[in-house]
Design a protein around this motif. Structure first.
Motif, short mmCIF file in Angstrom:
data_model
loop_
_atom_site.label_atom_id
_atom_site.label_comp_id
_atom_site.label_asym_id
_atom_site.label_seq_id
_atom_site.Cartn_x
_atom_site.Cartn_y
_atom_site.Cartn_z
N HIS A 88 0.81 -1.22 0.00
CA HIS A 88 0.00 0.00 0.00
C HIS A 88 0.84 1.27 0.00
N VAL A 89 0.40 2.24 -0.77
CA VAL A 89 0.86 3.59 -0.51
C VAL A 89 0.03 4.08 0.68
N GLU A 90 0.55 5.06 1.40
CA GLU A 90 -0.05 5.37 2.71
C GLU A 90 -1.53 5.75 2.63
N GLN A 91 -1.93 6.36 1.50
CA GLN A 91 -3.34 6.74 1.38
C GLN A 91 -4.26 5.52 1.44
N MET A 92 -3.78 4.40 0.94
CA MET A 92 -4.62 3.20 0.86
C MET A 92 -4.83 2.57 2.22
N THR A 93 -3.86 2.72 3.11
CA THR A 93 -4.03 2.15 4.45
C THR A 93 -4.75 3.14 5.35
N ASN A 94 -4.37 4.40 5.24
CA ASN A 94 -5.02 5.42 6.09
C ASN A 94 -6.49 5.59 5.75
N ASN A 95 -6.87 5.28 4.51
CA ASN A 95 -8.28 5.27 4.11
C ASN A 95 -8.64 3.83 3.76
N PRO A 96 -9.02 3.02 4.75
CA PRO A 96 -9.15 1.58 4.52
C PRO A 96 -10.03 1.22 3.32
N THR A 97 -11.04 2.00 3.01
CA THR A 97 -11.89 1.62 1.87
C THR A 97 -11.13 1.76 0.54
N TRP A 98 -10.14 2.64 0.50
CA TRP A 98 -9.33 2.75 -0.72
C TRP A 98 -8.62 1.43 -0.99
N GLY A 119 -9.42 -1.46 0.08
CA GLY A 119 -10.42 -2.47 -0.25
C GLY A 119 -10.86 -2.37 -1.71
N GLU A 120 -11.04 -1.15 -2.19
CA GLU A 120 -11.46 -0.97 -3.58
C GLU A 120 -10.38 -1.39 -4.56
N VAL A 121 -9.12 -1.11 -4.20
CA VAL A 121 -8.02 -1.54 -5.06
C VAL A 121 -7.97 -3.06 -5.10
N ALA A 122 -8.09 -3.70 -3.94
CA ALA A 122 -8.05 -5.17 -3.89
C ALA A 122 -9.18 -5.76 -4.74
N HIS A 123 -10.34 -5.19 -4.61
CA HIS A 123 -11.49 -5.69 -5.37
C HIS A 123 -11.25 -5.55 -6.88
N ALA A 124 -10.74 -4.40 -7.27
CA ALA A 124 -10.50 -4.16 -8.70
C ALA A 124 -9.45 -5.13 -9.24
N GLN A 125 -8.40 -5.32 -8.47
CA GLN A 125 -7.35 -6.23 -8.93
C GLN A 125 -7.86 -7.66 -9.02
N LYS A 126 -8.56 -8.09 -7.98
CA LYS A 126 -9.00 -9.49 -7.93
C LYS A 126 -10.01 -9.78 -9.05
N THR A 127 -10.82 -8.79 -9.36
CA THR A 127 -11.79 -8.98 -10.44
C THR A 127 -11.07 -9.31 -11.75
N ILE A 128 -10.01 -8.57 -12.02
CA ILE A 128 -9.23 -8.82 -13.24
C ILE A 128 -8.56 -10.19 -13.18
N MET A 129 -8.00 -10.52 -12.04
CA MET A 129 -7.31 -11.81 -11.90
C MET A 129 -8.29 -12.97 -12.08
N GLU A 130 -9.48 -12.82 -11.56
CA GLU A 130 -10.51 -13.86 -11.72
C GLU A 130 -10.88 -14.04 -13.20
N GLU A 131 -10.94 -12.93 -13.91
CA GLU A 131 -11.27 -13.02 -15.33
C GLU A 131 -10.20 -13.81 -16.09
N PHE A 132 -8.95 -13.53 -15.78
CA PHE A 132 -7.86 -14.27 -16.43
C PHE A 132 -7.87 -15.74 -16.01
N GLU A 192 -10.71 -4.62 5.35
CA GLU A 192 -11.22 -4.20 4.04
C GLU A 192 -10.58 -4.99 2.90
N VAL A 193 -9.24 -5.15 2.95
CA VAL A 193 -8.61 -5.87 1.84
C VAL A 193 -8.96 -7.35 1.88
N ALA A 194 -9.08 -7.91 3.10
CA ALA A 194 -9.42 -9.33 3.23
C ALA A 194 -10.84 -9.59 2.73
N ALA A 195 -11.71 -8.62 2.97
CA ALA A 195 -13.12 -8.79 2.56
C ALA A 195 -13.31 -8.56 1.07
#
Lengths: 461, 256
Positions: free
Chosen positions: A87-97, A99-112, A152-155
């Motif tokens: 994480h860059v610090e903004q992503m941890t200090n704003n937990p939903t950020w 989480g949203e990055v994790a979700h976006a990444q995992k969505t792409i990985m699932e597609e592949f 957030e990232v685990a969920a």
């Protein structure tokens, strides 16, 4: 959750350790088994600085990075990949950020994964934000934000949870700049381990709640600081003999994550991980010759010797002649893994392991001690007093000194300066008490006086 | 266990062993100490990083009639120069400099406590770690090396807001500002500091380095000078004192 200290080795002998296999493989993500008989590239990356301006820009940046890596993996025919988002610090200090990055990444990985069947997993590593401008605040308000970030990232798609904790760093930074070996021992071996015990029980609880993997840590904040200050052969900032003493002490600190419930894979920049694998049998990630995009080291081949994941540490996302940086480095890592997996498939893995090791063993005292045969011996010294966090760290330091002394008598060449620093370190270690309470009490008095930013309450003291 | 082994000289060169100087650090230092026995004792204590011996030496010198404030330049800084010269030559390592600098600072405080006069430094430097970044060991090293070279350091600490950096430059009027950062995302604050300094008409050289900071990035802003190593900081300051412009500094220190 209880702390279960290691008091014996996972392996009967050093020779049993190889890359791609471990005593306790970890199933994670989409079809991966880490340490289950093959090595896998673990690609790390950092967004371009301007991407940190907003959540939307960051999410978009990580989508680009993820798509680029997955595309290159299937274009060149690689069977598996792990992505690590530190994480860059903004992503941890704003937990939903995060989480949203994790979700976006995992969505792409699932597609592949769905389309090509490529095995993959996503590691998220929130930043250790537990500090304010003046002091570490390991158990304060920031701790709660950090745990929210893990939630957030685990969920939202992260398969592996990691962190690079800062416990002990305030005392370590003071000690390492003053050749203060007892201070290093107190900072890493005692304070660092106490913080690891604390935070890894919490991270493991989050992982269990969400059915993901409590992966592991690294002593990046201390042992890597020593390694980086030490620098190359001609740098004059720290004796490499001292840097490896710090590294040996860091092994029991990183081990503490697994004693508190983590199961691996350990973090890539934990150069102490061969020692940790010897003791615990967990899979490990490592970095070396393929992390020169992030930093230099003096053991780039050697650290491949027992890796389960093979990482590039971090590279800023940008264009190269061969594609984007993450494509170039992921391809390079994956070819390394293909070679290691070919060695395994042809029964040549121990030969290749030994070639990796021997090509760097005599390059520097750090590589000499971390060569898997010597690393195993450091592990034995740790488990001998495995229930005493002070004694086991002291044992590791003393064993590393002994190994270097043996090396000097053989093929390991050291400068007079390095030998002098080694002799001073040995003298300082030999003068220490064997009693943890006495050591802790003496250090508390000394470092409260010398290190203005040292707050014992960070460690429950 | 492997039965494989090698002659390492076939595949690697330990250049540090090959090039190591024959002279010990102590012998090299002995050639540089001042001749005056009172000063020499203080310089040796600085080299050894022994605070108590520094104070003892200063007490003796003051008892012998030396001016406490003059002792800063005549003994403490002379002893420290032995240390920094040997560091620059590669004869001694950074921890020796840090320990000597600690001893020197204790000595300076003692001298100040013995006099009503105020010592004059070579110049003032404001040091900070970028906003959002708490990794400060690089700044600690930079500040110590600057002090070791006779500069007064105003240490703003870590995670310093841009506003605070600008206010400090306005208030302290330093000959140089330093900024360190470990992370690529936080180093962007340097650009903001640069822009705000220019807006305020403060053309102070701004030496930047650390972790992920690189020359390409620092070159993008007008006041920026990239320091590849902490040891560059006092060298840049010395050049500023000698009259170098920012463009000349960029020319000299931007090595890549």
């Amino acid at each position: 959750m209880a702390i279960n200290r290691y008091t014996k080795m996972a392996y009967d002998s050093a020779d049993d350790m190889v890359f791609g296999k471990c005593k306790h493989p970890v199933k994670a993500g989409l079809g991966l088994e880490i340490g289950g008989g093959y090595t896998t590239p673990e690609v790390n990356y950092a967004p371009r600085p301007e991407a940190g301006a907003s959540k939307e820009k960051l999410v978009k940046e990580y989508q680009r990075i993820t798509t680029d890596i997955m595309n290159r993996m299937v274009q060149v025919g690689f069977p598996a990949v792990v992505l690590e988002t530190e994480h860059v610090e903004q992503m941890t200090n704003n937990p939903t950020w995060g989480g949203e990055v994790a979700h976006a990444q995992k969505t792409i990985m699932e597609e592949f994964h769905d389309e090509y069947g490529i095995k993959c997993a996503l590691r998220h590593t929130p930043g250790d934000i537990r500090e304010d401008r003046d002091f570490l605040g390991l158990r304060g308000d920031k701790f709660n934000v950090l745990m929210e970030s893990f939630e957030e990232v685990a969920a939202n798609g992260a398969d592996l949870l990691s962190i690079e904790t800062m416990g002990g760093k305030e005392v370590f930074d003071h000690a390492i700049l003053r050749n203060d070996v007892p201070g290093m021992l107190y900072a890493i071996g005692c304070l660092g381990t106490m913080d690891m015990d604390f935070i890894w029980q919490e991270i493991t609880s989050v992982a269990k709640k969400h059915g993901v993997v409590s992966a592991g840590d690294t002593d990046c904040s201390e042992a890597n600081t020593a390694m980086f200050i030490g620098g190359g052969l001609l740098d004059k900032n720290l004796a490499h003999t001292l840097a490896i003493v710090a590294r040996a002490i860091s092994a029991p600190r990183s081990l503490a994550a697994y004693e508190a419930g983590a199961i691996g894979p350990g973090k890539d920049c934990g150069y102490e991980n061969t020692i940790v694998k010897a003791i615990s049998g967990v899979p490990i990630s490592q970095e070396g010759k393929s992390s020169t995009c992030a930093h230099s080291d003096v053991m780039g081949n050697l650290v491949m010797q027992c890796c389960d994941l093979w990482s590039n540490e971090s590279v800023e996302y940008h264009a190269e002649f061969g594609g984007t940086s993450v494509q170039c480095w992921s391809e390079s890592l994956a070819y390394d893994c293909a070679l290691m997996n070919t060695a395994t498939a042809t029964g040549q893995e121990k030969t290749l392991r030994d070639l990796f090791m021997l090509s760097d063993k005599y390059r520097d005292p750090q590589g000499y001690v971390l060569a898997y045969d010597n690393a195993y011996r450091v592990g034995e010294a740790i488990v001998k007093d495995g229930n005493d966090i002070y004694l086991r760290a002291k044992n590791a330091a003393i064993k590393s000194v002994e190994i270097m002394e043996e090396g000097i008598a053989g093929k390991l060449e050291l400068t007079k300066f390095e030998k002098g620093a080694l002799a001073d370190a040995k003298a300082a270690l030999m003068a220490l008490t064997d009693d943890q309470d006495t050591f802790m009490s003496d250090c508390m008095t000394k470092y409260k006086e010398e290190v203005k930013v040292f707050l014992p309450e960070n460690y429950g003291l | 266990m492997t039965s494989l082994d090698i002659d390492p000289s076939d595949i690697l060169v330990r250049y540090n062993v090959k090039l190591e100087k024959a002279m010990t650090p102590e012998d090299a230092a002995a050639e540089l100490y001042p001749k005056d026995e009172l000063y020499r004792q203080i310089a040796v204590a600085i080299f050894d990083g022994e605070e108590d011996d520094v104070i003892e030496g200063l007490e003796k010198a003051i008892a012998a009639g030396k001016n406490p404030i003059a002792l800063i330049d005549d003994a403490l800084m002379v002893g420290m120069k032995v240390v920094t010269d040997l560091y620059d030559q590669g004869t001694i390592f950074l921890p020796n400099v840090m320990m000597s600098a600690d001893a020197m600072l204790d000595g300076i405080e003692f001298c100040k406590s013995q006099s009503d006069e105020t010592p004059v430094s070579k110049g003032k430097v404001v040091c900070h770690v970028a906003e959002g970044d708490v990794h400060d060991i690089g700044k600690t090293i930079v500040a110590a090396l600057l002090r070791a070279n006779g500069y007064e350091v105003v240490d703003l600490g870590r995670d310093v807001p841009v506003d605070e950096v600008i206010a400090a430059v306005k208030a302290e009027k330093p000959l140089m500002l330093t900024g360190t950062a470990l992370m690529t995302t936080t180093m962007y604050a340097f650009k903001a500091v640069n822009d705000r300094l220019l807006e305020a008409g403060l053309n102070v050289p701004f030496a930047c380095g650390g972790g992920a900071v690189n020359q390409d990035f620092v070159s993008t802003y007008e006041l920026g000078i990239y320091g590849e190593e902490a040891a560059d900081a006092p060298k840049i300051a010395d050049k500023i004192l000698a009259g170098s412009s920012i463009s000349a500094l960029k020319e000299e220190f931007h090595k890549h």
